[in-house]
Write an enzyme that holds these catalytic residues in place. Structure first.
Site, PDB file in Angstrom:
ATOM      1  N   SER A 147       0.935  -1.291   0.063  1.00 50.58           N
ATOM      2  CA  SER A 147       0.249   0.034  -0.059  1.00 50.58           C
ATOM      3  C   SER A 147       0.919   1.168   0.164  1.00 50.58           C
ATOM      4  O   SER A 147       1.611   1.502  -0.956  1.00 50.58           O
ATOM      5  CB  SER A 147      -0.909   0.083   1.342  1.00 50.58           C
ATOM      6  OG  SER A 147      -1.999   0.868   0.994  1.00 50.58           O
ATOM      7  N   ASP A 313      -8.250  -6.671  -4.941  1.00 48.02           N
ATOM      8  CA  ASP A 313      -8.027  -5.332  -4.473  1.00 48.02           C
ATOM      9  C   ASP A 313      -8.632  -4.307  -5.290  1.00 48.02           C
ATOM     10  O   ASP A 313      -8.087  -4.098  -6.578  1.00 48.02           O
ATOM     11  CB  ASP A 313      -6.523  -5.322  -4.429  1.00 48.02           C
ATOM     12  CG  ASP A 313      -5.928  -3.826  -3.879  1.00 48.02           C
ATOM     13  OD1 ASP A 313      -6.993  -3.063  -3.698  1.00 48.02           O
ATOM     14  OD2 ASP A 313      -4.887  -3.713  -3.601  1.00 48.02           O
ATOM     15  N   HIS A 346      -7.764  -5.437  -0.590  1.00 48.65           N
ATOM     16  CA  HIS A 346      -6.735  -4.621  -0.385  1.00 48.65           C
ATOM     17  C   HIS A 346      -5.768  -5.137   0.844  1.00 48.65           C
ATOM     18  O   HIS A 346      -4.651  -5.247   0.881  1.00 48.65           O
ATOM     19  CB  HIS A 346      -6.721  -3.059  -0.213  1.00 48.65           C
ATOM     20  CG  HIS A 346      -5.570  -2.203  -0.242  1.00 48.65           C
ATOM     21  ND1 HIS A 346      -4.481  -2.272  -1.196  1.00 48.65           N
ATOM     22  CD2 HIS A 346      -5.281  -1.556   0.915  1.00 48.65           C
ATOM     23  CE1 HIS A 346      -3.450  -1.527  -0.492  1.00 48.65           C
ATOM     24  NE2 HIS A 346      -3.962  -0.865   0.596  1.00 48.65           N
TER      25      HIS A 346
END
Lengths: 366, 366
Positions: A147, A313, A346
């Protein structure tokens, strides 16, 4: 749990130059390390944390008491093996777990609050590189992150190409999309709409903008999970009741869960840090920093790259990783890429996905 | 613009029974009609509006002055042809454009506020059917709706199967998913976190919870648009500036657009209505109302059905429409289904999608 040295702080010896044109004086970086640094300093791995992460990678969080955020990945005999590697994880500048951020005292000994300069992901990386300088680590065995951590890994590769031999970027992107910016803007507006925010000057008051920060976290949290994952985990199941209440309590488990996520978050995170770090992420566009062409950003790199995405995601979908891979190919950089199948959206990079463990270990040890 | 009769109000002659067990006394329904009702009353089409819609289907909105929300679809010679059909559109109960809702005076002559009973989509439909009774319309030529309007169309078919010969449900679902509920819960929490909400009792005060309602609208608005549509419309383009400001203004066009959507919405919508209507949508699950099996809900139907979804709609994706179609097949009901390709996400049903016009006209005139 990996044994951690007590959290340390590194005082930057010089002002940190920032993309906004200012310099951050007297900044310090809080960090943790795990495993021994080799005599030649060649076994260091820098792990970069995500938006609301911190340096407590593989040791208990001092506020929540919960295990480190990547315990399953980092430790003796784990994919990032602290018996082999010296693993460093530092709180980014702008955050609130010991590194200099909006809650820190500025030159007038008062908290910066909104007088803290707006920072970028590249500024965070400048802080991390300054820490590496202080630790005497010229070249990392690898820089790793998921991320926003992946953004930092890519930014380090683009801006300090000599500092890492391997770059592992998971569930990330080289630029924030309009939808990414939109969700962050909702969160910022929720915080700024809270009267307890007081234009950021809430530190001397009894109340912080917890309600706004909680709403911001709830909105963001939805984007971390997949629709299918939410359906599997909660569906339309009711919370501790047999029938709908015909009221506004949290009838559904998913409501109760979100409220819990929101309120729990406010106990460990500073609202102004949330504003600054989301802003940095929204500003993130590596290509723009390098003349508009992403391949040019990586032209000077001698690192090996590995990109990992997850099929569920929708925050940073596979197409974003593929975009980076194409740029690396155009730049002639060695890169491997894998899209993993995992149901968690995610958040998959933080959760039990054994295939990710194998990819991480294989790339670092190869 | 179609010529509208002035907005009318129908006072329900009897208390409206509600799913929550209460009955709503002295309720009234505000509505508009377009086109002439045939002598046999056989040419009436009921159009049901979405969450924040109203009866101003094809005539100017009295607050905003903007054209009706489906002007492109409804009018003389248009797909829903007011030269042929008598088109009725009514504000749902719980809303705020003239039908009885939380802002209306209750039995004590004070606004209901949070003393308004929690309603369901089926309750909204009960109100619409009471209006049809009052208008002497026993059987509609068709009931039509998109999003929450489609939920009402399906609910009418399931609960009042004799009242419509055709059911056209666009961009909708037979149940709210965990993710749908989650986004609505964020909006409700944003409203309830606003001190100006005052537990719902803000009507006598100078301020309403506009900040919270605006955040709720911003979060919801993202779900109405596709990621690709946002990228095409805004991308990372800056708003009226050459470079990033390194501040917290709306640097990006998408931020400016969202703020505008949020603040504009507060001028025309009541925050408590937003709470009640989102709650009704979250409670929506036609199968649950009918013993757990969706096909059973439609077993008594003699209507023809048409379901339409859009390939970029991630709020109520095609799989949800297909789920309804399978149930209708199992119930032996005649149904056609089309997934249209359009770039606008969920909002496609309101926008310029010529293929939708053809489907609507073909189904209604066939």
């Amino acid at each position: 749990m990996a044994t951690a040295t007590p959290s340390r702080s590194y005082a930057l010896p010089a002002p940190l130059p920032l993309d906004g044109g200012q310099a951050l004086a007297d900044a310090s970086i809080a960090y943790e390390t795990y495993g021994e640094l080799a005599a030649d300093k060649g076994n260091a791995i820098l792990v970069c944390h995500a938006l609301t992460g911190d340096q407590y990678l593989a040791s208990a969080h001092p506020v929540t008491g919960k295990p480190g955020w990547w315990e399953r990945m980092v430790g003796p005999g784990k994919p990032i093996d602290t018996d082999r590697y010296h693993v460093i994880c530092a709180n980014v500048i702008g955050s609130c777990m010991g590194s200099t951020g909006p809650a820190s005292a500025g030159p007038d000994c008062q908290p910066y609050a909104m007088r803290f300069p707006v920072i970028t992901v590249r500024d965070m990386v400048r802080g991390l590189v300054a820490l590496l300088d202080g630790l005497g680590i010229a070249r990392l065995h690898a820089v790793v992150g998921g991320s926003m951590g992946g953004m930092q890994a890519l930014s380090l590769a683009a801006n300090f190409p000599e500092r890492a031999a391997r770059v592992l970027a998971i569930a990330t992107t080289a630029r924030h999309s309009a939808q990414n910016i939109a969700f962050h803007e909702v969160g910022r507006q929720a915080i700024m709409a809270d009267p307890d925010w007081r234009e950021g000057d809430y530190y001397a008051h009894d109340t912080a903008p917890d309600a706004g920060l909680s709403v911001a976290r709830m909105a963001a949290h939805i984007t971390y999970l997949s629709e299918a994952g939410l359906t599997e985990k909660f569906g339309r199941r009711l919370q501790d009741r047999e029938a709908k209440s015909f009221g506004f309590d949290a009838d559904f488990q998913v409501e109760s869960y979100l409220r819990y996520q929101g309120s729990g978050f406010t106990r460990r995170f500073d609202a102004n840090s949330y504003l600054y770090i989301t802003r940095a992420m929204d500003y993130f566009d590596i290509a723009e920093e390098h003349g508009g062409k992403l391949a040019d950003a990586f032209a000077g790199s001698s690192a090996r790259f590995c990109l990992v995405s997850f099929d569920t995601d929708w925050l940073y979908p596979t197409a974003e990783s593929r975009h980076v891979v194409h740029a690396l190919n155009a730049a002639g950089a060695p890169v491997s890429f894998v899209e993993l199948s995992a149901p968690y959206g995610h958040d998959s990079f933080l959760l039990d996905v054994p295939a990710l463990d194998r990819v991480v270990q294989g790339f670092l040890d190869g």
